[in-house]
Design a protein around this motif. Structure first.
Motif, short mmCIF file in Angstrom:
data_model
loop_
_atom_site.label_atom_id
_atom_site.label_comp_id
_atom_site.label_asym_id
_atom_site.label_seq_id
_atom_site.Cartn_x
_atom_site.Cartn_y
_atom_site.Cartn_z
N LEU A 87 14.53 1.24 3.57
CA LEU A 87 13.09 1.35 3.31
C LEU A 87 12.43 -0.02 3.31
O LEU A 87 11.32 -0.22 3.87
N ASP A 88 13.09 -1.06 2.75
CA ASP A 88 12.55 -2.42 2.76
C ASP A 88 12.46 -2.97 4.18
O ASP A 88 11.49 -3.66 4.56
N ASP B 256 10.68 10.70 9.32
CA ASP B 256 9.58 11.34 8.60
C ASP B 256 9.58 10.94 7.14
O ASP B 256 8.52 10.70 6.54
N ALA B 257 10.77 10.82 6.56
CA ALA B 257 10.85 10.42 5.15
C ALA B 257 10.36 8.99 4.96
O ALA B 257 9.64 8.67 3.99
N ILE B 258 10.72 8.08 5.88
CA ILE B 258 10.27 6.68 5.79
C ILE B 258 8.77 6.59 5.98
O ILE B 258 8.04 5.86 5.27
N ALA B 259 8.22 7.36 6.97
CA ALA B 259 6.78 7.34 7.20
C ALA B 259 6.02 7.86 5.99
O ALA B 259 4.93 7.38 5.65
N THR B 260 6.59 8.86 5.32
CA THR B 260 5.95 9.37 4.12
C THR B 260 5.95 8.35 3.01
O THR B 260 4.96 8.17 2.28
N GLU B 261 7.03 7.61 2.84
CA GLU B 261 7.10 6.60 1.83
C GLU B 261 6.10 5.45 2.10
O GLU B 261 5.48 4.91 1.19
N LEU B 262 5.99 5.09 3.39
CA LEU B 262 5.10 3.98 3.73
C LEU B 262 3.68 4.44 4.01
O LEU B 262 2.82 3.59 4.36
N GLN B 263 3.43 5.75 3.93
CA GLN B 263 2.10 6.32 4.14
C GLN B 263 1.59 6.00 5.53
O GLN B 263 0.45 5.55 5.75
N LEU B 264 2.45 6.24 6.55
CA LEU B 264 2.09 6.03 7.91
C LEU B 264 1.74 7.36 8.56
O LEU B 264 2.24 8.40 8.17
N THR B 265 0.90 7.33 9.58
CA THR B 265 0.49 8.54 10.29
C THR B 265 1.02 8.51 11.71
O THR B 265 1.36 7.45 12.24
N ALA C 118 12.13 -1.19 6.94
CA ALA C 118 11.03 -0.53 7.64
C ALA C 118 9.68 -1.05 7.16
O ALA C 118 8.72 -1.20 7.96
N ARG C 119 9.55 -1.37 5.88
CA ARG C 119 8.28 -1.92 5.36
C ARG C 119 7.98 -3.28 5.98
O ARG C 119 6.82 -3.60 6.32
N LYS C 120 9.04 -4.10 6.15
CA LYS C 120 8.82 -5.41 6.75
C LYS C 120 8.36 -5.26 8.20
O LYS C 120 7.47 -6.01 8.67
N ILE C 121 8.95 -4.30 8.93
CA ILE C 121 8.54 -4.12 10.33
C ILE C 121 7.08 -3.66 10.39
O ILE C 121 6.28 -4.12 11.22
N ALA C 122 6.70 -2.75 9.50
CA ALA C 122 5.33 -2.25 9.50
C ALA C 122 4.33 -3.34 9.12
O ALA C 122 3.24 -3.45 9.72
N GLU C 123 4.68 -4.18 8.14
CA GLU C 123 3.77 -5.26 7.74
C GLU C 123 3.66 -6.31 8.83
O GLU C 123 2.57 -6.89 9.06
N SER C 124 4.77 -6.58 9.55
CA SER C 124 4.73 -7.55 10.65
C SER C 124 3.84 -7.04 11.78
O SER C 124 3.07 -7.80 12.39
N HIS C 125 3.89 -5.75 12.02
CA HIS C 125 3.04 -5.16 13.07
C HIS C 125 1.58 -5.23 12.65
O HIS C 125 0.69 -5.53 13.48
N ARG C 126 1.25 -5.01 11.39
CA ARG C 126 -0.12 -5.09 10.94
C ARG C 126 -0.65 -6.54 11.04
O ARG C 126 -1.82 -6.78 11.42
#
Length: 220
Positions: free
Chosen positions: A176-177, A211-220, A179-187
């Motif tokens: 989960l950490d 789907d579980a990771i997207a739900t945790e990170l509140q991604l659409t 995936a969060r780093k990848i999402a923050e780097s993309h933002r």
């Protein structure tokens, strides 16, 4: 209707053997000191014991007492026949034979009593009879109902089974950490939030885990 009597060789032989044996027993008893009517009673006593033992053997062939008394009576009859055939001097009968002849009535009475009053084999108990069950009477209405065809009924469809609940997917904290780093780097690079499909393709994870990771990170 009269019946013709035909001679039987066996019957004639039985009459001759009985008469001779009766006479020999009488002569032996008379020689042993039993004179008069007593000499005539001895053959009857021997024959009655022989008949009683034979009748007992007809109903119980394994009865040892019946065989014993049958042999005793047969020995008395045959012994008289042999003794009067010239092997014994009837003018000088030994004392032991006189004692045996004198004690014969008591012995014959004992044997006859035991044979007549001996218990017979107990018959096997009869099996209990089962009572027949009364069958119900068939009326005309029942026969009419039996002849009338029964309309076919529609088969019952099974009820829909509930959908099984999807098992909850547990996302490891390290994944989960990451995936969060990848999402923050993309933002930070594009200025827009990362889509869930892009994150799933980037991580290369199966659908339930993505789907579980997207739900945790509140991604659409």
């Amino acid at each position: 209707m009269s019946r013709s009597i035909r001679p039987d060789a066996v019957l004639v032989q039985a009459v001759i053997a009985g008469a001779l044996s009766f006479a020999h027993l009488h002569d032996l008893a008379d020689a042993a000191g039993q004179t008069g009517w007593k000499a005539w009673a001895y053959p009857i006593s021997v024959d009655l014991l022989l008949v009683a033992a034979w009748r007992r053997l007809r109903t119980a062939r394994r009865d040892r007492s019946a065989w014993t008394w049958f042999v005793i009576a047969l020995f008395a009859s045959l012994g008289a026949n042999i003794a009067t055939a010239g092997l014994l001097d009837l003018e000088h009968v030994p004392a032991w034979l006189c004692i045996l002849v004198a004690g014969w009535p008591a012995l014959a009475f004992l044997g006859g009593t035991l044979l007549v009053h001996a218990p017979t084999d107990t018959p096997a108990p009869a099996e209990p009879r089962t009572q027949p069950v009364d069958e119900p009477a068939v009326t005309e209405v029942d026969m009419h109902r039996a002849d009338t065809p029964t309309p076919p009924t529609a088969p019952e469809l099974p009820a829909a089974l509930p959908e099984p609940a999807k098992p909850a997917v547990t996302v490891p904290a390290a994944l989960l950490d990451h995936a969060r780093k990848i999402a923050e780097s993309h933002r930070a690079t594009t200025g827009t939030p990362m889509a869930a499909d892009a994150l799933s393709a980037r991580l290369g994870l199966p659908g339930p885990m993505s789907d579980a990771i997207a739900t945790e990170l509140q991604l659409t």
